[in-house]
Design a protein around this motif. Structure first.
Motif, mmCIF file in Angstrom:
data_model
loop_
_atom_site.group_PDB
_atom_site.id
_atom_site.type_symbol
_atom_site.label_atom_id
_atom_site.label_comp_id
_atom_site.label_asym_id
_atom_site.label_seq_id
_atom_site.Cartn_x
_atom_site.Cartn_y
_atom_site.Cartn_z
ATOM 1 N N GLU A 81 0.848 -1.202 0.000
ATOM 2 C CA GLU A 81 0.000 0.000 0.000
ATOM 3 C C GLU A 81 0.881 1.248 0.000
ATOM 4 O O GLU A 81 1.397 1.643 1.045
ATOM 5 C CB GLU A 81 -0.914 -0.017 1.233
ATOM 6 N N ALA A 120 3.451 4.090 11.670
ATOM 7 C CA ALA A 120 2.126 4.681 11.441
ATOM 8 C C ALA A 120 1.679 5.429 12.693
ATOM 9 O O ALA A 120 1.776 4.909 13.810
ATOM 10 C CB ALA A 120 1.128 3.579 11.090
ATOM 11 N N ASN A 140 -1.078 7.816 15.041
ATOM 12 C CA ASN A 140 -2.485 8.132 15.293
ATOM 13 C C ASN A 140 -2.659 9.632 15.455
ATOM 14 O O ASN A 140 -1.710 10.405 15.267
ATOM 15 C CB ASN A 140 -2.998 7.370 16.524
ATOM 16 N N ILE A 156 -2.680 -5.609 9.164
ATOM 17 C CA ILE A 156 -3.064 -4.460 8.329
ATOM 18 C C ILE A 156 -4.268 -3.745 8.929
ATOM 19 O O ILE A 156 -4.320 -2.503 9.000
ATOM 20 C CB ILE A 156 -3.368 -4.918 6.888
ATOM 21 N N GLN A 157 -5.245 -4.485 9.386
ATOM 22 C CA GLN A 157 -6.437 -3.867 9.976
ATOM 23 C C GLN A 157 -6.084 -3.099 11.245
ATOM 24 O O GLN A 157 -6.617 -2.008 11.503
ATOM 25 C CB GLN A 157 -7.482 -4.950 10.290
ATOM 26 N N ARG A 196 -4.480 0.230 10.286
ATOM 27 C CA ARG A 196 -5.496 1.176 9.800
ATOM 28 C C ARG A 196 -6.320 1.737 10.940
ATOM 29 O O ARG A 196 -6.651 2.926 10.959
ATOM 30 C CB ARG A 196 -6.402 0.468 8.786
ATOM 31 N N GLN A 197 -6.666 0.895 11.904
ATOM 32 C CA GLN A 197 -7.458 1.373 13.034
ATOM 33 C C GLN A 197 -6.653 2.352 13.875
ATOM 34 O O GLN A 197 -7.176 3.367 14.357
ATOM 35 C CB GLN A 197 -7.896 0.172 13.886
ATOM 36 N N LEU A 255 -6.479 5.758 12.068
ATOM 37 C CA LEU A 255 -7.767 6.210 11.540
ATOM 38 C C LEU A 255 -7.877 7.733 11.584
ATOM 39 O O LEU A 255 -7.640 8.359 12.611
ATOM 40 C CB LEU A 255 -8.907 5.582 12.358
ATOM 41 N N GLN A 278 -1.649 8.889 5.561
ATOM 42 C CA GLN A 278 -0.598 7.884 5.476
ATOM 43 C C GLN A 278 0.671 8.542 4.949
ATOM 44 O O GLN A 278 0.714 9.054 3.839
ATOM 45 C CB GLN A 278 -1.020 6.735 4.550
#
Length: 558
Positions: free
Chosen positions: A347, A501, A503, A533-534, A537-538, A541, A545
């Motif tokens: 991604e 990643a 938040n 991956i989920q 993403r959470q 959120l 990215q």
């Protein structure tokens, strides 16, 4: 202080005083002028005080704002007695501080009233009225000047996006009215720089092969967003330090800014000047030029936006093609191997990215597995990623071990001379016959392994065996580490777009987040990869990215 007097509406005879520098008209109770009528938008229009003058602007209302029965499309200068219509509400504008309009006999070619000095060195510095003022700028316009505005309106409607034809035509029309103008310019400011780009240069005299403009005059007009008029620029104290004014033989000059409707910035000017000190522009001449720039600004802004959108569409088409090409480097689907399961996810943060993975079938029913991260993002990283993917496949197919393959890959990057780029890489050689994988780590995040027997996750190889990233040193040495795989064991490779990643609080997902996600459910590679991956993403959120995200999981199922 200026006022709006209600002629028609719920409160006829009421007066609204325009205090401060901004007054919003609309249905909202917070508006300075509240119009409690359903057809009126919540924030319908705004009156702004700029440099002592008042402008009205429609705020993208449903039913529009009208000045003297003309719908306005841009900030519009208000003068005493102007009538403002908003749905069924009608106001008159009154400003006691505003000067009265010029007398009718002050048109060019007619005698000036005694005592008026209209040909002094410093003629005027007038705030630009904006596009489409909705009123006649002259009390009794002459036929040729009115014809100019009508012709210009026609040209603008027919040549909306053809700047190469429209801009010269504007200057031609000005020359047809201002017979005493010797030179005409349309000059646009290059966005983000101090560069001034002359789009049109027109001279009256055929013997003048070149014509240049004074940056001092243009820059002042752009900076102040005000039209300038000078009877004799050579002796004008505003330009007394400008050698170009004298060098270019500029005498009387008028320069009016092109004001953008969005943001109100000046993005260019239209300038006329003379070379004969006996030829002088008047304030009425300047008003006509301002009317022309007011009409032209909106069309030029639309044309520039159109050109930008066309260019952007071309770039987006190129990026779309680049994305398709880049995806063609990646495996179409995970490999199929008896007793093993595979998962992969890629991604990019932008249309194209610098992450890369591959599954490479090798002789002896072995499988090469690679995951890399090129420094940077976007097209440059994607181009290098394409080279790395093809070179890595070549090296694993031709070298006897994964360690020598990675060293050979580093040498190829060194030979390419990409001294400002490097690549982190994890490579593995999976040998199903002996249920083992040999791992090489070149400056990448440590690969991790899940052991079914203990139910724990740990780093798959000692950190001291990690080498430099590829492309940094010439003589890279690599050492492999072999991991034996029991039934239910899985190996997970990922790029820092996973662990880094963020938040909304700016907190990284971190390696701890990776471990927690992998342990929170079924332990087969497909389920673990999807769950990771989920979880990322959470965690991120609602946040942008910032880096490419790539995950590869593989493990023994039987």
């Amino acid at each position: 202080m200026a006022q709006l007097n209600v002629l028609k509406g719920p409160n006829p005879g009421k007066t609204f005083t325009l205090e401060g520098n901004e007054a919003v008209l609309g249905r909202n109770a917070t508006c300075q002028v509240v119009l409690n009528v359903p057809a009126v938008s919540r924030e319908h229009a705004v009156v702004r005080r700029i440099n002592g003058q008042y402008y009205i602007e429609d705020m993208q209302s449903r039913n529009g704002t009208f000045v003297n029965n003309q719908e306005i499309k841009a900030p519009t200068l208000l003068r005493n007695g102007d009538r403002i219509k908003i749905c069924d509400n009608l106001f008159t504008f009154q400003d006691p501080a505003q000067l009265p309009p010029l007398p009718a006999n002050m048109r060019r070619g007619e005698p000036e009233p005694e005592g008026e000095e209209t040909t002094s060195n410093v003629e005027a510095s007038i705030v630009h009225p904006g596009q489409g003022s909705g009123r006649n700028l002259f009390e009794t316009p002459s036929t040729d000047k009115l014809a100019l505005l009508l012709d210009l309106a026609s040209e603008l409607s027919q040549q909306t996006f053809q700047l190469d034809q429209l801009l010269p035509r504007i200057v031609e029309l000005l020359f047809s009215v201002f017979k005493h103008a010797d030179r005409g310019f349309v000059i646009l400011a290059e966005e983000g720089t101090d560069r001034l780009v002359p789009k049109v240069i027109k001279t009256r005299h055929s013997d003048e092969t070149t014509a240049r403009f004074s940056r001092r005059i243009v820059q002042r007009c752009l900076k102040d967003r005000e039209a300038l008029l000078s009877g004799d620029a050579v002796h004008d104290p505003r330009f007394d330090l400008s050698q170009s004014v004298a060098d270019f033989k500029i005498r009387s000059v008028m320069c009016a800014p092109l004001i953008a409707r969005s943001g109100g910035n000046a993005f260019g000017v239209i300038q006329l000047d003379t070379q004969n000190k006996s030829k002088k522009f008047t304030q009425e001449d300047l008003r006509l030029l301002m009317a022309v720039t007011g009409q032209a600004a909106g069309t030029l802004e639309n044309a520039q936006l159109f050109e930008s959108l066309v260019a952007r569409a071309g770039v987006e088409a190129d990026l779309k093609l680049a994305k398709q090409v880049q995806l063609s480097f990646l495996p179409k689907k995970p490999p199929v191997m008896a007793g093993y399961e595979f998962f992969a996810h890629y991604e990019p943060a932008l249309e194209v990215g610098g992450d890369y993975y591959d599954f490479i079938p090798l002789p002896g029913e072995r499988l090469g597995i690679t995951l890399g991260d090129v420094a940077g993002k976007g097209v440059p990283a994607a181009l290098l990623m394409g080279k790395v993917s093809s070179d890595a496949r070549f090296c694993l197919l031709t070298e006897p071990s994964p360690a020598t393959a990675v060293c050979r890959l580093n040498a190829l990057l060194q030979e390419a001379g990409l001294i400002d780029r490097f690549v982190t890489l994890t490579a593995g050689l999976l040998e199903p016959a002996r249920h083992a994988v040999t791992l090489i780590n070149a400056g990448h995040l440590p690969p991790i392994v899940y052991h079914q027997r203990t139910g724990r996750i740990e780093e798959a190889m000692p950190r001291e065996l990690s080498s430099y990233p590829l492309g940094i040193v010439e003589d890279l040495t690599c050492e492999g580490y072999t991991v034996n795989l029991d039934v239910g064991d899985s190996v997970v490779l990922f790029t820092d777009g996973v662990s880094d990643a963020k938040n909304k609080q700016g907190q990284d997902f971190q390696t701890e987040g990776v471990h927690a996600a992998l342990l929170n459910g079924p332990a087969n590679p497909q389920a673990m990869g999807e769950r990771l991956i989920q979880a990322v993403r959470q965690h991120a959120l609602g946040c942008k990215q910032y880096d490419d995200i790539t995950v590869v999981c593989f493990g023994r199922t039987a």
